[in-house]
Scaffold this active site. Structure first.
Site, short mmCIF file in Angstrom:
data_model
loop_
_atom_site.label_atom_id
_atom_site.label_comp_id
_atom_site.label_asym_id
_atom_site.label_seq_id
_atom_site.Cartn_x
_atom_site.Cartn_y
_atom_site.Cartn_z
N GLN A 12 28.45 95.47 15.00
CA GLN A 12 30.20 95.26 15.21
C GLN A 12 30.71 96.42 14.51
O GLN A 12 32.00 96.63 14.49
CB GLN A 12 30.58 93.96 14.81
CG GLN A 12 30.75 93.71 13.32
CD GLN A 12 31.02 92.28 12.89
OE1 GLN A 12 30.42 91.48 13.34
NE2 GLN A 12 32.20 92.23 12.49
N ASP B 288 41.87 87.88 11.01
CA ASP B 288 41.33 88.42 12.34
C ASP B 288 41.63 87.78 13.60
O ASP B 288 40.86 87.16 14.46
CB ASP B 288 39.67 88.29 12.04
CG ASP B 288 39.38 89.24 11.20
OD1 ASP B 288 39.58 90.50 10.85
OD2 ASP B 288 38.80 88.79 10.14
N GLY C 36 39.39 83.17 10.02
CA GLY C 36 40.76 83.15 9.45
C GLY C 36 41.68 84.01 10.39
O GLY C 36 41.40 84.80 11.42
N GLN D 207 39.79 88.32 16.86
CA GLN D 207 38.62 87.80 16.83
C GLN D 207 38.68 86.30 17.22
O GLN D 207 37.76 86.01 17.80
CB GLN D 207 38.07 88.07 15.35
CG GLN D 207 36.54 87.35 15.25
CD GLN D 207 36.13 87.67 13.92
OE1 GLN D 207 35.55 88.77 13.72
NE2 GLN D 207 35.98 87.15 12.64
N HIS E 79 37.55 83.56 2.42
CA HIS E 79 36.60 82.49 2.54
C HIS E 79 36.34 80.99 2.13
O HIS E 79 36.19 80.22 2.78
CB HIS E 79 35.44 83.27 2.01
CG HIS E 79 35.05 84.69 2.92
ND1 HIS E 79 35.53 85.75 2.20
CD2 HIS E 79 34.67 85.16 4.28
CE1 HIS E 79 35.04 87.03 2.95
NE2 HIS E 79 34.75 86.36 3.99
N LEU F 130 32.57 87.82 -0.56
CA LEU F 130 33.39 86.77 -0.54
C LEU F 130 34.56 86.67 -1.45
O LEU F 130 34.63 87.15 -2.44
CB LEU F 130 32.74 85.28 -0.73
CG LEU F 130 31.38 85.04 0.32
CD1 LEU F 130 30.84 83.87 -0.20
CD2 LEU F 130 31.90 85.16 1.80
N HIS F 131 35.80 86.34 -0.84
CA HIS F 131 36.94 86.05 -1.34
C HIS F 131 37.80 84.79 -1.34
O HIS F 131 37.06 83.83 -0.43
CB HIS F 131 37.84 87.06 -1.31
CG HIS F 131 38.06 87.64 0.27
ND1 HIS F 131 38.91 86.66 0.86
CD2 HIS F 131 37.66 88.52 1.04
CE1 HIS F 131 38.70 87.10 2.17
NE2 HIS F 131 37.97 87.99 2.22
N SER G 89 40.99 90.64 1.93
CA SER G 89 39.79 91.28 2.74
C SER G 89 38.93 91.73 1.79
O SER G 89 38.99 92.17 0.68
CB SER G 89 40.39 92.57 3.41
OG SER G 89 39.56 93.29 3.87
O1 PAF Z 1 34.78 88.03 10.42
C1 PAF Z 1 33.68 88.35 10.13
O2 PAF Z 1 33.38 88.54 8.78
C2 PAF Z 1 32.74 88.57 11.07
O3 PAF Z 1 33.38 89.48 12.15
C3 PAF Z 1 31.65 87.74 11.47
C4 PAF Z 1 32.56 86.66 12.37
C5 PAF Z 1 31.12 86.97 10.54
C6 PAF Z 1 30.75 88.12 12.64
O4 PAF Z 1 29.92 89.07 12.00
#
Ligand code: PAF
Length: 284
Positions: free
Chosen positions: A62, A151, A148, A154, A38, A34-35, A186
């Site tokens: 993933q 991404d 965030g 995403q 987050h 975490l940073h 990141s």
């Molecule tokens: O963005 C991320 O850290 C990951 O893709 C997530 C959303 C936690 C899914 O594993």
């Protein structure tokens, strides 16, 4: 008092008590390491919701490369200390064997939005993201969930899944958090060598220069992309994965002219470390 649990049943038990008491539940899914990026998502959830759940799970589904999964940074102890300090109510830290028990064969597959940018560069990546996020939503059953803007694709892909599959959750997107020198935060930044770290802020500088050119009237997509690519090529050990300007909703690449609000997105390897960044042209 923060609870840290590994089992679905423990999450369900706590969350159903909160729901029975009409508490609003916010959720921030993470892969740990975490940073401050987050921390921002979590702080927004804490401000808007009565209870905040954070998950920590490095999702093997993933990752398209085994070495990338293996080298993904992990810092469980520091993560838990930060989450406690922030005032998170529940940390869900499932084990891989519980998330994907033997015989697990179901995947969430999405067409369209996943076919460009990171989806094109990392085959299967978004199937993995969507599968785990849907599972996490089903376990946590949050009212709101934070992701965030770094991404960006995403977030769009998750929003589409939520709409298409009627997930009862509202998805929020928070702005990119940057180091003082502009580098987007990141978890992967901690894998950079000192030389790569010193050069990495030039990724955002390249995006900013392109934005300046756009604001000064340059609309030609090829000229804008070439300008960014030239800047990135000058970075030590750089290998460009993509430089794209897309419609911000469909994520389809623009072919001729860029428009205000279009997504300028890049992915670039510095050595073995893949970094991504983006901005919305004329809006940042
Ligand atoms: O963005 C991320 O850290 C990951 O893709 C997530 C959303 C936690 C899914 O594993």
């Amino acid at each position: 008092m923060m609870s840290v649990v590994r089992h679905t049943s423990d999450v369900r038990c706590l969350v159903s008590d909160w729901k029975a008491a009409r508490r609003k539940v916010g959720f921030v899914p993470t892969m740990g390491a975490l940073h401050a990026g987050h921390a921002r998502l979590i702080t927004e959830s804490l401000a808007e919701c009565d209870r905040t759940v954070v998950s920590i799970f490095v999702n093997p589904l993933q990752f398209d490369r085994k070495d990338d999964l293996e080298s993904y940074p992990r810092s469980d102890e520091a993560d838990l200390a930060l989450l406690e300090e922030l005032g998170v109510h529940l940390v869900y830290q499932p084990r891989e064997k519980d998330m994907y028990p033997e015989g697990f064969v179901t995947r969430v597959v999405q067409e369209g939005l996943t076919e460009t940018l990171c989806g094109a560069a990392r085959p299967g990546h978004f199937d993995g993201v969507l599968t785990v996020v849907l599972k996490l939503f089903n376990v946590v059953q949050p009212d709101l969930a934070w992701f965030g803007q770094k991404d960006y694709q995403q977030v769009q892909v998750i929003r589409r899944m939520v709409k298409d599959l009627n997930c009862p959750v509202e998805v929020r997107m928070s702005p990119i958090v940057r180091e003082a020198d502009g580098l987007a935060l990141s978890s992967r930044n901690r894998l950079l060598t000192p030389e790569q770290r010193a050069a990495a802020p030039r990724i955002f500088k390249a995006l900013q220069k392109c934005d300046v050119a756009f604001r000064s009237g340059q609309r030609n997509v090829d000229a804008l992309r070439v300008q960014v690519a030239r800047e990135l090529e000058g970075l030590p050990e750089a290998r460009i994965d993509y430089v794209e300007i897309t419609d911000p909703r469909s994520l389809l690449p623009r072919r001729s002219d860029a428009a205000e609000g279009d997504l300028l997105a890049v992915a670039v390897y510095l050595g073995a470390v893949r970094l991504i960044d983006n901005l919305l042209l004329g809006r940042s």
